[in-house]
Write a protein that holds these residues in place. Structure first.
Motif, PDB file in Angstrom:
ATOM      1  N   SER A   1      -8.324  12.519  -1.843  1.00 20.10           N
ATOM      2  CA  SER A   1      -9.260  11.673  -2.574  1.00 20.10           C
ATOM      3  C   SER A   1      -9.362  12.087  -4.036  1.00 20.10           C
ATOM      4  CB  SER A   1     -10.650  11.725  -1.939  1.00 20.10           C
ATOM      5  OG  SER A   1     -11.570  10.994  -2.721  1.00 20.10           O
ATOM      6  N   GLU A   2      -9.287  11.112  -4.918  1.00 18.32           N
ATOM      7  CA  GLU A   2      -9.417  11.343  -6.360  1.00 18.32           C
ATOM      8  C   GLU A   2     -10.865  11.624  -6.735  1.00 18.32           C
ATOM      9  OE1 GLU A   2      -8.667  11.146 -10.629  1.00 18.32           O
ATOM     10  OE2 GLU A   2      -7.538  11.733  -8.864  1.00 18.32           O
TER      11      GLU A   2
ATOM     12  N   TYR B   1     -13.944   5.156   0.931  1.00 14.04           N
ATOM     13  CA  TYR B   1     -13.958   5.516   2.351  1.00 14.04           C
ATOM     14  C   TYR B   1     -13.531   6.971   2.563  1.00 14.04           C
ATOM     15  CZ  TYR B   1     -12.900   5.468   7.341  1.00 14.04           C
ATOM     16  OH  TYR B   1     -12.869   5.762   8.685  1.00 14.04           O
ATOM     17  N   TYR B   2     -12.632   7.461   1.698  1.00 17.00           N
ATOM     18  CA  TYR B   2     -12.037   8.782   1.907  1.00 17.00           C
ATOM     19  C   TYR B   2     -12.636   9.891   1.042  1.00 17.00           C
ATOM     20  CZ  TYR B   2      -8.430   6.449   4.665  1.00 17.00           C
ATOM     21  OH  TYR B   2      -7.770   5.730   5.628  1.00 17.00           O
ATOM     22  N   THR B   3     -13.669   9.576   0.263  1.00 15.53           N
ATOM     23  CA  THR B   3     -14.202  10.563  -0.678  1.00 15.53           C
ATOM     24  C   THR B   3     -14.605  11.869   0.003  1.00 15.53           C
ATOM     25  OG1 THR B   3     -14.987   8.826  -2.166  1.00 15.53           O
ATOM     26  CG2 THR B   3     -15.983  11.005  -2.409  1.00 15.53           C
ATOM     27  N   GLN B   4     -15.218  11.778   1.172  1.00 15.19           N
ATOM     28  CA  GLN B   4     -15.698  12.968   1.864  1.00 15.19           C
ATOM     29  C   GLN B   4     -14.801  13.398   3.025  1.00 15.19           C
ATOM     30  OE1 GLN B   4     -18.373  14.634   0.723  1.00 15.19           O
ATOM     31  NE2 GLN B   4     -18.566  13.126  -0.902  1.00 15.19           N
ATOM     32  N   SER B   5     -13.670  12.691   3.220  1.00 16.31           N
ATOM     33  CA  SER B   5     -12.879  12.980   4.423  1.00 16.31           C
ATOM     34  C   SER B   5     -11.415  13.316   4.166  1.00 16.31           C
ATOM     35  CB  SER B   5     -12.940  11.791   5.392  1.00 16.31           C
ATOM     36  OG  SER B   5     -12.383  10.627   4.806  1.00 16.31           O
TER      37      SER B   5
ATOM     38  N   VAL C   1     -13.632  18.530   0.417  1.00 13.33           N
ATOM     39  CA  VAL C   1     -12.864  18.684   1.650  1.00 13.33           C
ATOM     40  C   VAL C   1     -12.181  20.048   1.665  1.00 13.33           C
ATOM     41  CG1 VAL C   1     -10.956  17.788   3.034  1.00 13.33           C
ATOM     42  CG2 VAL C   1     -12.529  16.207   1.889  1.00 13.33           C
ATOM     43  N   THR C   2     -12.364  20.803   2.729  1.00 10.13           N
ATOM     44  CA  THR C   2     -11.751  22.134   2.833  1.00 10.13           C
ATOM     45  C   THR C   2     -10.981  22.319   4.139  1.00 10.13           C
ATOM     46  OG1 THR C   2     -13.806  23.048   3.760  1.00 10.13           O
ATOM     47  CG2 THR C   2     -13.501  23.207   1.360  1.00 10.13           C
TER      48      THR C   2
END
Length: 232
Positions: free
Chosen positions: A208-209, A200-204, A214-215
């Motif tokens: 995320s491992e 769920y958090y890969t792109q947000s 993300v920047t």
């Protein structure tokens, strides 16, 4: 016992015990969005959702947070110049992102001057062992399989107060990853030693491992910084 030895012993007993924590040594596995409370505790004290903390909370002292510095402490002659410049620019961008979260933090770039959070641009291959830096604390430490950067922060065991941090970068870090990786490592140097394994958090999320895209610090990432360093 000599006078010098007695003095050394007295000084060692007077100083608080110190521990080091290497970010990403612990991963929290999950599937789906977490509540704000679970997300924050996962990052700050390595608690699984609904579970107990497995690490103490670690923070920089409030008096230090208003003037926390970041700088490049060392660059190997074998570290590519283009990547070194990109890391400096990424560090400045990371500082700007952190300062905008609303947390009780103000970071600044120290350049080559001694800093609280020190960046080491090493001649270490991906996943290799750090050698040849002026830091005996870093030399001999492994980045880990597939790892291009690693932060270690040092903290007093009796207070949880962070005293300083070192971030080692591999010479092989890719230009496309620098902005995100530098932001992640600097954020983790603020007291977060957990990575998140959750699609769920890969792109947000910067925590995320499984991603280096993300920047920006928004949403639950920014909330986590505000929770750890509440606005005054």
């Amino acid at each position: 016992m000599s006078g010098a030895a007695s003095l050394a012993l007295a000084l060692s007993l007077a100083l608080p015990a110190q521990a080091r924590d290497t970010a990403a040594d612990r991963n929290i596995a999950n599937s789906g969005k977490m509540s704000d409370r679970d997300f924050y505790r996962a990052m700050a004290c390595a608690a699984r959702p609904g579970g107990a903390c497995t690490l103490p909370y670690r923070r920089w002292a409030a008096s230090k947070c208003s003037d926390l510095t970041v700088g490049i402490a060392f660059r190997s002659k074998h570290f590519p110049a283009k990547r070194a410049h990109a890391i400096e620019e990424a560090a400045r961008a990371a500082i700007d992102q952190i300062n905008k979260t609303g947390a009780a933090l103000h970071l600044s770039y120290a350049g080559a001057r001694p800093a609280d959070i020190n960046l080491y641009l090493t001649d270490t291959p991906v996943g290799g062992t750090v050698r040849g830096t002026p830091s005996m604390r870093l030399n001999g430490r492994r980045l880990g399989p597939g790892t291009v950067a690693k932060v270690t922060f040092y903290w007093q065991t009796n207070t949880g107060r962070i005293t300083d941090a070192d971030i080692a970068f591999s010479r092989d870090i890719q230009m496309r990853d620098i902005r995100s990786v530098v932001l992640e490592e600097i954020v983790q140097s603020l007291g977060f030693s957990t990575d998140l394994e959750d699609p769920y958090y890969t792109q947000s999320s910067i925590f995320s491992e499984n991603g280096n895209s993300v920047t920006r610090l928004i949403g639950q990432d920014a909330m986590t910084l505000r929770s750890h360093y509440p606005p005054r």
